[in-house]
Design an enzyme around this catalytic site. Structure first.
Site, PDB file in Angstrom:
ATOM      1  CE1 TYR A  45      -4.174   1.382  -0.190  1.00  0.00           C
ATOM      2  CE2 TYR A  45      -3.402   2.850   1.541  1.00  0.00           C
ATOM      3  CZ  TYR A  45      -4.328   2.528   0.574  1.00  0.00           C
ATOM      4  OH  TYR A  45      -5.407   3.339   0.354  1.00  0.00           O
ATOM      5  CB  VAL A 105     -17.448   1.799  -1.094  1.00  0.00           C
ATOM      6  CG1 VAL A 105     -17.788   3.069  -1.868  1.00  0.00           C
ATOM      7  CG2 VAL A 105     -16.275   2.064  -0.152  1.00  0.00           C
ATOM      8  NE  ARG A 135     -15.538 -10.117  -8.616  1.00  0.00           N
ATOM      9  CZ  ARG A 135     -14.569 -10.623  -7.853  1.00  0.00           C
ATOM     10  NH1 ARG A 135     -13.502 -11.180  -8.418  1.00  0.00           N
ATOM     11  NH2 ARG A 135     -14.656 -10.585  -6.542  1.00  0.00           N
ATOM     12  N   GLY A 138     -10.438   2.481  -6.164  1.00  0.00           N
ATOM     13  CA  GLY A 138      -9.853   1.180  -5.897  1.00  0.00           C
ATOM     14  C   GLY A 138      -9.487   0.507  -7.203  1.00  0.00           C
TER      15      GLY A 138
END
Length: 366
Positions: free
Chosen positions: A92, A194, A214, A284
């Site tokens: 990260y 989110v 998905r 993201g």
């Protein structure tokens, strides 16, 4: 004494509140120290490698002495977010100095305050004011300025998951396009924390949502859940690429805002359905693929590409949290699907948090 989940490059030994140790090369047990910078991203964590047995122990550590501007907090619950895992793995943008106590989000109850503390009192509920507080612990002493009070009459899981996902959703809906009732938003990763918050906040504002997920074995169950939260349409990534999408837009206006946490083809296909001058906000990259934009989208549609990182966002934080709490009180915002796990079973929670098609957020009950 405080039970703490730690990340460390050192082998562990009993030293007094409990903690679990791990190195970045062996990050199966995850937990960081107060004040260490934490992440708020949405990357899909890679599987955790086997850990050294010594990196998986729990330790009891002494709680720091209360200073005149400090607050003694007993932690109640803290979630495991993807960015927490990414940070321990060393992948990260922000990496804390080890050893460090993990957890970027959670809720605790004030036990005692220093003589100069004025913003909170014993019994109040508090959440982190910023990233990196280190919430995977049973109790700790924090500086007053690192905490924000939240109402104690909202559900515990709502308070524990308030600081990252709902705030991200709230800011993205408010900061990039001026949306009005009847407008629409399209998002991928709609089953994420989110994504679920986007659906509910948009619904409360009269904004319609097109939600991309998905394909999966339990798709009908997922669609039912998202629709129950207020989703207007739930479609798969495969459906997003089909000509039949034009029929969907007979009943809903084309979106002015697209929210992307996946990347790759999913983002490119969402972008094709934006109104001219629309905005794609990326927060993201779960597919770990770049965002690909056709040149024609820039020239002929004048689309805008923006990024959002909760860690860098500081303004209006208290106002957003209070607004979100009011939505919770009205029943218009609930916690995402959650699985409560005792701290002692943190290994199980960490492994569950990285499984594919996971729609339930792991919550450490402290």
């Amino acid at each position: 004494m405080s039970c703490v989940l730690l990340a460390s490059t050192q082998s562990c030994g009993e030293r007094g509140p409990r903690a679990a140790f791990a190195s970045r090369s062996c990050p199966t047990s995850v937990s960081l120290r107060p004040g260490a910078p934490m992440s708020s991203g949405n990357e899909d964590p890679v599987p955790l490698p086997p850990a050294n047995p010594c990196s998986r122990c729990l330790l009891d550590l002494e709680v720091a002495k209360l200073g005149e501007s400090d607050v003694h907090v007993r932690m109640l619950a803290a979630p495991i977010n993807p960015a927490d895992i990414n940070m321990i793995q060393g992948t990260y943008a922000i990496l804390s100095e080890l050893p460090a106590v993990g957890g970027n989000e959670g809720v605790g109850q004030v036990v005692e305050v220093g003589s100069r503390v004025t913003s909170v009192k014993p019994g109040d509920w508090v959440v982190p004011a910023d990233t990196g507080l280190g919430t995977w612990r049973t109790e700790a002493v924090f500086p007053e300025e690192t905490l924000l009070q939240v109402p104690s009459d909202i559900p515990l899981l709502c308070a524990a998951t308030l600081s990252v996902n709902p705030c991200t959703a709230y800011r993205m809906l408010a900061d990039f396009e001026t949306l009005r009732p009847g407008d629409s938003v399209i998002q991928n990763g709609a089953n994420s924390g989110v994504g679920q918050a986007v659906i509910q906040i948009a619904k409360a504002s009269g904004i319609r949502t097109i939600n991309v997920v998905r394909d999966r074995p339990d798709l009908p169950k997922l669609v039912e859940r998202l629709m129950s939260l207020g989703a207007d349409h739930v479609i798969t990534e495969e459906m997003l690429r089909k000509p039949d999408m034009k029929d969907l837009f007979k009943s809903i206006p084309k979106p002015r805002l697209a929210l992307n946490c996946v990347g790759g083809k999913s983002t490119t296909e969402m972008l094709r359905h934006l109104q001219p001058k629309g905005t794609v906000v990326t927060y993201g990259g779960m597919a770990k693929q770049p965002v690909m934009v056709p040149v024609s989208a820039f020239i002929f549609k004048d689309v805008k590409l923006r990024g959002f990182w909760m860690t860098q966002w500081k303004k209006d934080q208290m106002h957003s949290k209070l607004s979100l709490c009011e939505l919770v009180r009205k029943g218009q915002l609930t916690a995402p699907a959650c699985t409560e796990v005792p701290l002692e079973d943190y290994r199980t929670a960490l492994e569950a948090s990285i499984k594919p098609f996971t729609s339930s957020k792991q919550i450490l009950v402290l």
